[in-house]
Write an enzyme that holds these catalytic residues in place. Structure first.
Site, short mmCIF file in Angstrom:
data_model
loop_
_atom_site.label_atom_id
_atom_site.label_comp_id
_atom_site.label_asym_id
_atom_site.label_seq_id
_atom_site.Cartn_x
_atom_site.Cartn_y
_atom_site.Cartn_z
N HIS A 13 7.88 -10.77 1.04
CA HIS A 13 7.04 -9.66 0.56
C HIS A 13 7.33 -8.42 1.40
CE1 HIS A 13 2.90 -8.10 -0.85
NE2 HIS A 13 3.51 -7.11 -0.23
N HIS A 15 8.06 -3.90 1.21
CA HIS A 15 8.13 -2.63 0.48
C HIS A 15 9.34 -1.86 0.99
CE1 HIS A 15 4.09 -3.07 -1.29
NE2 HIS A 15 3.86 -3.75 -0.18
N ARG A 17 10.51 0.84 -0.79
CA ARG A 17 10.36 2.23 -1.29
C ARG A 17 11.64 2.69 -1.99
NH1 ARG A 17 5.10 1.19 -0.50
NH2 ARG A 17 4.31 1.77 1.55
N ASN A 41 5.95 -1.52 -6.42
CA ASN A 41 4.95 -0.45 -6.56
C ASN A 41 5.50 0.92 -6.19
OD1 ASN A 41 5.02 -1.17 -3.80
ND2 ASN A 41 2.88 -0.61 -3.45
N LYS A 99 4.55 -9.20 -10.03
CA LYS A 99 3.47 -8.85 -9.11
C LYS A 99 2.24 -8.38 -9.86
CE LYS A 99 1.41 -7.83 -5.25
NZ LYS A 99 1.76 -7.31 -3.94
N HIS A 136 -1.94 -9.65 -5.38
CA HIS A 136 -2.73 -8.93 -4.37
C HIS A 136 -4.18 -9.36 -4.61
CE1 HIS A 136 -3.60 -5.50 -1.61
NE2 HIS A 136 -4.80 -5.76 -2.10
N HIS A 174 -0.12 -11.90 1.39
CA HIS A 174 -0.73 -11.39 2.63
C HIS A 174 -2.19 -11.84 2.80
CE1 HIS A 174 -1.93 -8.44 -0.31
NE2 HIS A 174 -0.79 -7.80 -0.29
N LEU A 219 -3.87 -3.00 3.80
CA LEU A 219 -4.72 -3.72 2.84
C LEU A 219 -4.05 -5.03 2.46
CD1 LEU A 219 -5.87 -0.75 0.60
CD2 LEU A 219 -7.32 -2.16 2.09
N ASP A 247 4.93 -7.81 4.40
CA ASP A 247 4.22 -6.68 3.81
C ASP A 247 4.51 -5.41 4.61
OD1 ASP A 247 2.76 -5.34 1.93
OD2 ASP A 247 0.81 -5.78 2.81
O1 DOR Z 1 -1.19 -2.10 3.36
C1 DOR Z 1 -0.66 -2.15 2.26
N1 DOR Z 1 0.34 -1.29 1.93
N2 DOR Z 1 -1.09 -3.04 1.37
C2 DOR Z 1 -0.65 -3.05 0.11
O2 DOR Z 1 -1.10 -3.86 -0.64
C3 DOR Z 1 0.33 -2.04 -0.35
C4 DOR Z 1 1.10 -1.49 0.75
C5 DOR Z 1 1.86 -0.25 0.37
O3 DOR Z 1 2.56 -0.25 -0.66
O4 DOR Z 1 1.79 0.73 1.11
ZN ZN Z 2 2.51 -5.33 -0.07
#
Ligand code: DOR
Ligand code: ZN
Length: 347
Positions: A13, A15, A17, A41, A99, A136, A174, A219, A247
Site C-alpha cells: 500500500h 502512494h 502520486r 487516488n 480500492k 479504507h 492500514h 488517516l 501507506d
Molecule cells: O494519511 C493518509 N494519506 N491516509 C489516506 O488514506 C490517504 C493518504 C493520502 O493519499 O494522502
Molecule cells: Zn493510503
C-alpha cells in the site's frame, strides 16, 4: 541480531502520486521494494484499466535506470464503476486490486462510494474473479468521533459485506485498532490487513503532545497506546494475515504545515528501517521477514522476491527534507532524527 539478510520486501500500500512528486518519491520505494501496490487516488482518480495502463507507464518512466521495481496497479472504485470494467481489470496482467474509498473519508476520496452497502453487483464480480478489494475502513459520519470511525466501519460495513460475500478477497488497509485486529482474525484466510510502520511505532501522543505535529497526522489517525500494542502483537504473531503496507503518503511541506494540513506520513525513504525498529521494540526481529516479504505475496498468490536486503544495526540520520521539483519540499517522518537501522540491497 545486529546484521542479517532477508528477502526483499514489497509495499502492499503506497502512494506514488504523479508529476514532480512522483519523480521525487518513486526512487525511495524502488530502492527497497521489489513491488508495490500503487494507490489510485490521483486527481482525477485512476478508474479505468486504460488509465491504470498509462499511470503505470509514467511510473516506469520515473524509475531510476536499471531498476527492477514492478508497480502493481489498482483501480479506484466509484459509483459509476461497471461490472465490465472490473472484469477487464481482473483479466489485465498489471492490475492487482481495486480500492474502495468511502466518499469523503480521506485525501482525494470525493469520487469514492457513499454507501459501500449499495454496490453488491461490483462486490459479487470481485468475489467471482478473485481480484482483491482494498478497503479504507472508516465511516464518514459527522456524528462519529474520529477515533471511533474504524471500529464503526467494521460493524456497519465490513461485517455485513463479509456476510454477503464470504469468499471476497479483502484487505483491510492500514489498520489502527484492536477492533480491526480482532475482525481480521475472526475471518477466513481471504481476509487480510496491512499495517503501517507509523501505526506500529506511534500512538496519538506523537501527534498532539507538546504541540501539534503535522507530520504525524495521517488517516486513519493514530490511536491510543493499547491499540498500538494490539497492532504490534498482530504483526509479530506469525499470522499470515498481516503484512507490510507503508501507506507512505507524500504531501509538500506547505500542504502539511498549514492551518488545514493534509493527512499522510512520508515513510518510504526508510520503510524497512522503521519496521525493524518496531519489531525490535518487542524483541521480534525474527518475525520481520514474514511480515515484510512473505505474507503479502502469499495473500496475493505471488512468489516472494528473489533479491535480498541486508539490515544492519547502524545509525543513520534522516534528511531534513527531500526536494520536490524546483521549489517545494517534502518532509520525511523523523526528519533530522536518527534511525537505528540501515537497509541495503545485497548485490
Ligand atoms: O494519511 C493518509 N494519506 N491516509 C489516506 O488514506 C490517504 C493518504 C493520502 O493519499 O494522502
Ligand atoms: Zn493510503
Amino acid at each position: 541480531m545486529n546484521e542479517w539478510v532477508i528477502r526483499q520486501p514489497d509495499d502492499w500500500h503506497v502512494h506514488l502520486r504523479d508529476g514532480v512528486m512522483m519523480a521525487a518519491v518513486v526512487p525511495f520505494t524502488a530502492r527497497q521494494c521489489g513491488r508495490a501496490i500503487v494507490m489510485p487516488n490521483l486527481v482525477p482518480p485512476v478508474t479505468t484499466v486504460a488509465q491504470a495502463a498509462s499511470y503505470r507507464e509514467r511510473i516506469l518512466q520515473a524509475l531510476p535506470e536499471a531498476s527492477q521495481f514492478e508497480p502493481l496497479m489498482t483501480l479506484y472504485l466509484t459509483e459509476q464503476t461497471t461490472v465490465a470494467e472490473l472484469a477487464a481489470a481482473a483479466q489485465s496482467p498489471f492490475i492487482y486490486a481495486v480500492k474502495l474509498y468511502p466518499a469523503g473519508a480521506t485525501t482525494n476520496s470525493d469520487r469514492g462510494v457513499r454507501d459501500p452497502l449499495s454496490i453488491d453487483p461490483l462486490l459479487a464480480e470481485l468475489e467471482r474473479s478473485g481480484l482483491p478489494l482494498l478497503v479504507h475502513g472508516e465511516v464518514v459520519d459527522g456524528a462519529v468521533d474520529i477515533f471511533d470511525r474504524e471500529a464503526q466501519f467494521i460493524e456497519r460495513v465490513l461485517k455485513p459485506i463479509m456476510e454477503r460475500f464470504p469468499r471476497l478477497k479483502l484487505v483491510m488497509e492500514h489498520i489502527t485498532t484492536q477492533n480491526a485486529v480482532d475482525f481480521v482474525l475472526s475471518q477466513p484466510d481471504n481476509v487480510g490487513a496491512t499495517i503501517t510502520a507509523h501505526h506500529l511505532l506511534y500512538n496519538r501522543n506523537a501527534l498532539l503532545v507538546g504541540g501539534v505535529h503535522p507530520h504525524y497526522y495521517c488517516l486513519p489517525v493514530l490511536k491510543r497506546e493499547s491499540h498500538r500494542q494490539a497492532l504490534l502483537s498482530a504483526a509479530t504473531s506469525g499470522s499470515f494475515k498481516f503484512f507490510m503496507g507503508t501507506d507512505s503518503a507524500p504531501h509538500t511541506q506547505a500542504n502539511k504545515e498549514s492551518a488545514c494540513g493534509c493527512a499522510g506520513a512520508f515513510t518510504a525513504y526508510a520503510a524497512l528501517e522503521l519496521y525493524a525498529e518496531a519489531f525490535d521494540q518487542v524483541g521480534q526481529l525474527a518475525r520481520l521477514e514474514a511480515f515484510t516479504s512473505l505474507n503479502g505475496p502469499r495473500f496475493y498468490g505471488l512468489a516472494p522476491n528473489e533479491a535480498r536486503i541486508k539490515l544492519t544495526r547502524a545509525a543513520q540520520t534522516v534528511p531534513e527534507f527531500i526536494p520536490v521539483g524546483d521549489s517545494e519540499r517534502l518532509i520525511p517522518l523523523r526528519a533530522g532524527e536518527t534511525l537505528a537501522w540501515q537497509a541495503q540491497r545485497v548485490e
